[in-house]
Design a protein around this motif. Structure first.
Motif, PDB file in Angstrom:
ATOM      1  N   GLY A   1       0.806  -1.256  -0.045  1.00 23.91           N
ATOM      2  CA  GLY A   1       0.119   0.114   0.044  1.00 23.91           C
ATOM      3  C   GLY A   1       0.900   1.298   0.194  1.00 23.91           C
ATOM      4  O   GLY A   1       2.041   1.132   0.125  1.00 23.91           O
ATOM      5  N   ARG A   2       0.201   2.344  -0.209  1.00 22.94           N
ATOM      6  CA  ARG A   2       0.937   3.636  -0.113  1.00 22.94           C
ATOM      7  C   ARG A   2       1.825   3.742   1.138  1.00 22.94           C
ATOM      8  O   ARG A   2       2.807   4.479   1.033  1.00 22.94           O
ATOM      9  N   ASN A   3       1.177   3.257   2.308  1.00 26.70           N
ATOM     10  CA  ASN A   3       1.967   3.535   3.502  1.00 26.70           C
ATOM     11  C   ASN A   3       2.691   2.316   3.903  1.00 26.70           C
ATOM     12  O   ASN A   3       3.166   1.992   4.936  1.00 26.70           O
ATOM     13  N   GLY A   4       2.661   1.188   2.907  1.00 23.26           N
ATOM     14  CA  GLY A   4       3.012  -0.161   3.153  1.00 23.26           C
ATOM     15  C   GLY A   4       4.686  -0.467   3.421  1.00 23.26           C
ATOM     16  O   GLY A   4       5.356   0.773   3.030  1.00 23.26           O
ATOM     17  N   VAL A   5       5.365  -1.459   3.865  1.00 24.61           N
ATOM     18  CA  VAL A   5       6.499  -1.703   4.040  1.00 24.61           C
ATOM     19  C   VAL A   5       7.697  -1.174   2.738  1.00 24.61           C
ATOM     20  O   VAL A   5       8.536  -0.695   2.617  1.00 24.61           O
ATOM     21  N   VAL A   6       6.870  -1.784   1.484  1.00 27.96           N
ATOM     22  CA  VAL A   6       7.425  -1.528   0.431  1.00 27.96           C
ATOM     23  C   VAL A   6       6.701  -0.624  -0.612  1.00 27.96           C
ATOM     24  O   VAL A   6       7.437   0.138  -1.278  1.00 27.96           O
ATOM     25  N   GLY A   7       5.477  -0.553  -0.517  1.00 26.29           N
ATOM     26  CA  GLY A   7       4.852   0.456  -1.254  1.00 26.29           C
ATOM     27  C   GLY A   7       5.040   1.813  -1.039  1.00 26.29           C
ATOM     28  O   GLY A   7       4.921   2.615  -2.028  1.00 26.29           O
ATOM     29  N   GLN A   8       5.356   2.352   0.092  1.00 28.35           N
ATOM     30  CA  GLN A   8       5.717   3.694   0.316  1.00 28.35           C
ATOM     31  C   GLN A   8       6.947   4.032  -0.520  1.00 28.35           C
ATOM     32  O   GLN A   8       6.969   5.313  -0.976  1.00 28.35           O
ATOM     33  N   TRP A   9       7.960   3.238  -0.395  1.00 27.56           N
ATOM     34  CA  TRP A   9       9.063   3.314  -1.206  1.00 27.56           C
ATOM     35  C   TRP A   9       8.742   3.556  -2.861  1.00 27.56           C
ATOM     36  O   TRP A   9       9.197   4.275  -3.557  1.00 27.56           O
ATOM     37  N   LEU A  10       7.757   2.546  -3.355  1.00 26.17           N
ATOM     38  CA  LEU A  10       7.570   2.595  -4.629  1.00 26.17           C
ATOM     39  C   LEU A  10       6.742   3.846  -5.028  1.00 26.17           C
ATOM     40  O   LEU A  10       7.070   4.512  -6.249  1.00 26.17           O
ATOM     41  N   ASP A  11       6.001   4.375  -4.021  1.00 27.25           N
ATOM     42  CA  ASP A  11       5.020   5.613  -4.677  1.00 27.25           C
ATOM     43  C   ASP A  11       6.102   6.722  -4.244  1.00 27.25           C
ATOM     44  O   ASP A  11       6.016   7.821  -5.164  1.00 27.25           O
ATOM     45  N   THR A  12       7.161   6.689  -3.427  1.00 25.71           N
ATOM     46  CA  THR A  12       8.019   8.122  -3.243  1.00 25.71           C
ATOM     47  C   THR A  12       8.954   8.073  -4.455  1.00 25.71           C
ATOM     48  O   THR A  12       9.572   9.159  -5.077  1.00 25.71           O
ATOM     49  N   TRP A  13       9.669   6.948  -4.893  1.00 27.32           N
ATOM     50  CA  TRP A  13      10.530   6.971  -5.668  1.00 27.32           C
ATOM     51  C   TRP A  13      10.126   6.984  -7.141  1.00 27.32           C
ATOM     52  O   TRP A  13      10.907   7.517  -7.902  1.00 27.32           O
ATOM     53  N   PHE A  14       9.157   5.859  -7.457  1.00 27.56           N
ATOM     54  CA  PHE A  14       8.758   5.827  -8.779  1.00 27.56           C
ATOM     55  C   PHE A  14       7.253   6.196  -8.957  1.00 27.56           C
ATOM     56  O   PHE A  14       7.042   6.181  -9.972  1.00 27.56           O
ATOM     57  N   GLY A  15       6.769   6.740  -8.080  1.00 26.10           N
ATOM     58  CA  GLY A  15       5.359   7.195  -8.366  1.00 26.10           C
ATOM     59  C   GLY A  15       4.450   5.996  -8.561  1.00 26.10           C
ATOM     60  O   GLY A  15       3.472   6.267  -9.390  1.00 26.10           O
ATOM     61  N   ILE A  16       4.744   4.801  -8.214  1.00 29.00           N
ATOM     62  CA  ILE A  16       3.945   3.606  -8.396  1.00 29.00           C
ATOM     63  C   ILE A  16       3.002   3.193  -7.479  1.00 29.00           C
ATOM     64  O   ILE A  16       3.542   3.191  -6.210  1.00 29.00           O
ATOM     65  N   THR A  17       1.628   3.283  -7.616  1.00 22.65           N
ATOM     66  CA  THR A  17       0.547   2.991  -6.577  1.00 22.65           C
ATOM     67  C   THR A  17       0.000   1.567  -7.293  1.00 22.65           C
ATOM     68  O   THR A  17      -0.594   1.689  -8.275  1.00 22.65           O
ATOM     69  N   LEU A  18       0.112   0.779  -6.153  1.00 22.52           N
ATOM     70  CA  LEU A  18      -0.549  -0.583  -6.582  1.00 22.52           C
ATOM     71  C   LEU A  18      -1.944  -0.966  -6.227  1.00 22.52           C
ATOM     72  O   LEU A  18      -2.713  -1.553  -6.856  1.00 22.52           O
ATOM     73  N   PRO A  19      -2.371  -0.536  -5.044  1.00 24.04           N
ATOM     74  CA  PRO A  19      -3.793  -0.751  -4.501  1.00 24.04           C
ATOM     75  C   PRO A  19      -4.803  -0.012  -5.547  1.00 24.04           C
ATOM     76  O   PRO A  19      -4.643   1.060  -5.896  1.00 24.04           O
ATOM     77  N   PHE A  20      -5.982  -0.762  -5.487  1.00 19.01           N
ATOM     78  CA  PHE A  20      -7.051  -0.432  -6.214  1.00 19.01           C
ATOM     79  C   PHE A  20      -6.855   0.075  -7.636  1.00 19.01           C
ATOM     80  O   PHE A  20      -7.308   1.182  -8.178  1.00 19.01           O
ATOM     81  N   THR A  21      -5.986  -0.738  -8.227  1.00 13.02           N
ATOM     82  CA  THR A  21      -5.691  -0.777  -9.662  1.00 13.02           C
ATOM     83  C   THR A  21      -5.683  -2.151 -10.311  1.00 13.02           C
ATOM     84  O   THR A  21      -5.855  -3.159  -9.697  1.00 13.02           O
ATOM     85  N   THR A  22      -5.880  -2.331 -11.610  1.00 12.55           N
ATOM     86  CA  THR A  22      -5.739  -3.578 -12.277  1.00 12.55           C
ATOM     87  C   THR A  22      -4.532  -4.208 -11.827  1.00 12.55           C
ATOM     88  O   THR A  22      -4.562  -5.522 -11.800  1.00 12.55           O
ATOM     89  N   THR A  23      -3.397  -3.643 -11.725  1.00 10.43           N
ATOM     90  CA  THR A  23      -2.121  -4.309 -11.450  1.00 10.43           C
ATOM     91  C   THR A  23      -2.105  -4.975 -10.003  1.00 10.43           C
ATOM     92  O   THR A  23      -1.828  -5.901  -9.676  1.00 10.43           O
ATOM     93  N   GLY A  24      -3.005  -4.312  -9.173  1.00 13.07           N
ATOM     94  CA  GLY A  24      -3.226  -4.506  -7.741  1.00 13.07           C
ATOM     95  C   GLY A  24      -4.242  -5.854  -7.905  1.00 13.07           C
ATOM     96  O   GLY A  24      -4.088  -6.950  -7.040  1.00 13.07           O
ATOM     97  N   VAL A  25      -5.042  -5.989  -8.837  1.00 15.72           N
ATOM     98  CA  VAL A  25      -5.944  -7.250  -9.030  1.00 15.72           C
ATOM     99  C   VAL A  25      -5.008  -8.426  -9.344  1.00 15.72           C
ATOM    100  O   VAL A  25      -5.033  -9.593  -8.704  1.00 15.72           O
ATOM    101  N   ILE A  26      -4.146  -8.100 -10.351  1.00 11.51           N
ATOM    102  CA  ILE A  26      -3.129  -9.162 -10.801  1.00 11.51           C
ATOM    103  C   ILE A  26      -2.378  -9.847  -9.323  1.00 11.51           C
ATOM    104  O   ILE A  26      -2.163 -10.870  -9.474  1.00 11.51           O
ATOM    105  N   LEU A  27      -1.689  -8.852  -8.627  1.00 11.98           N
ATOM    106  CA  LEU A  27      -0.761  -9.240  -7.576  1.00 11.98           C
ATOM    107  C   LEU A  27      -1.696  -9.936  -6.627  1.00 11.98           C
ATOM    108  O   LEU A  27      -1.150 -11.018  -6.088  1.00 11.98           O
TER     109      LEU A  27
END
Length: 299
Positions: A148-174
């Motif tokens: 998630g945006r505040n998750g252990v890995v998700g916060q760095w994905l959002d900060t460094w690469f602007g990648i947001t996974l929850p509530f997206t089609t990619t999130g469904v795949i994961l």
């Protein structure tokens, strides 16, 4: 006249001992075919028959009721609506993508568990199979805490690469890959354990690297196991609900898969929910039919 030579002492005993032993050896049993044990004949005892029939009815009756209550007259209209096709298309795309992700990272993981001895391998295998028994909603919450945006890995994905996974089609795949990959890993690991490792060893002694031996020798040997595991993973991903709605939400056209569409339609249009359920039932039957030689034949 020379008298007839009397038989040697013990000859009758030797002949009696040899004769019967030779007879069966040249009969039908000498062909080398193992004799199958026949199942015990006779009627089943009542204390076993009654619970067995109740169990069969418990499993079959809901499916029969679904077929009986299906709105067959309006089925074409229900299945050709825009919402249904969006959900079906998204489900097929996401389930296929989740299966590909599972194959890319799951097959090497299965090979590691089957071929490499390392400390804690039993613990790793238990962690790999944990999503099989973990409630899907708990899996969705765990994915939120990790990606998630505040998750252990998700916060760095959002900060460094602007990648947001929850509530997206990619999130469904994961989410679908998280719950489906253990089926693939278990199937491939079992196939690897049944395969003879001497073929790989022979390839390495002839100069091939471990990866080349895996690619040219091992993969063709375990291809049936990979195919069976991929089909099971695809079917599990197609029917995933809990982790998907928790991690990816329920947005039509973006994250609303077929199980989510069934749940939503059940609240407002039960006939549409039954029609969608029949589609998923047909897919499940097709999966079982495709795996009948592996899972549904008696040895």
């Amino acid at each position: 006249m020379t008298p007839p030579t009397p038989p040697r002492k013990g000859g009758a005993a030797v002949g009696a001992a040899v004769g019967p032993a030779v007879g069966p050896a040249v009969g039908p049993a000498a062909g080398g075919r193992p004799r199958r044990r026949r199942a015990a004949r006779g009627g089943a005892p009542l204390p076993l028959l009654v619970p067995a029939l109740i169990g069969l009815a418990f499993l079959v009756l809901p499916l029969v009721a679904l077929l009986i209550r299906a709105p067959w007259a309006s089925m074409p209209e229900l299945l050709t609506s825009t919402e249904v096709w969006q959900a079906l298309r998204l489900s097929l795309i996401c389930a296929t993508a989740a299966t590909l992700v599972s194959m890319v990272i799951g097959v090497p993981l299965a090979w590691l568990l089957a071929r490499v001895e390392f400390p804690g391998r039993g613990l790793v295998r238990a962690l790999v199979t944990l999503p099989l028994v973990l409630p899907p909603v708990v899996g969705g919450v765990a994915l939120l805490m990790a990606l998630g945006r505040n998750g252990v890995v998700g916060q760095w994905l959002d900060t460094w690469f602007g990648i947001t996974l929850p509530f997206t089609t990619t999130g469904v795949i994961l989410a679908e890959a998280f719950v489906a990959m253990p089926f693939l890993v278990i199937s491939v690991e079992g196939t690897l354990r049944a395969a003879d490792p001497r073929y790989e060893e022979a390839a390495t002694t002839l100069g091939a690297s471990r990866f080349t031996a895996f690619r040219r020798v091992t993969l063709p040997l375990i291809a049936p196991g990979i195919a069976a595991g991929a089909v099971l993973a695809w079917a599990r991903a197609l029917g995933e609900f809990g982790a998907t709605i928790t991690f990816a939400g329920n947005f039509p056209g973006r994250t609303q898969t077929m199980p989510l569409a069934v749940y939503l339609a059940l609240q407002s249009d039960p006939e549409a929910a039954i029609a969608l359920s029949l589609v998923l039932l047909a897919v499940s039957v097709a999966v079982l039919a495709g795996l009948r030689d592996r899972w549904m034949t008696a040895s």
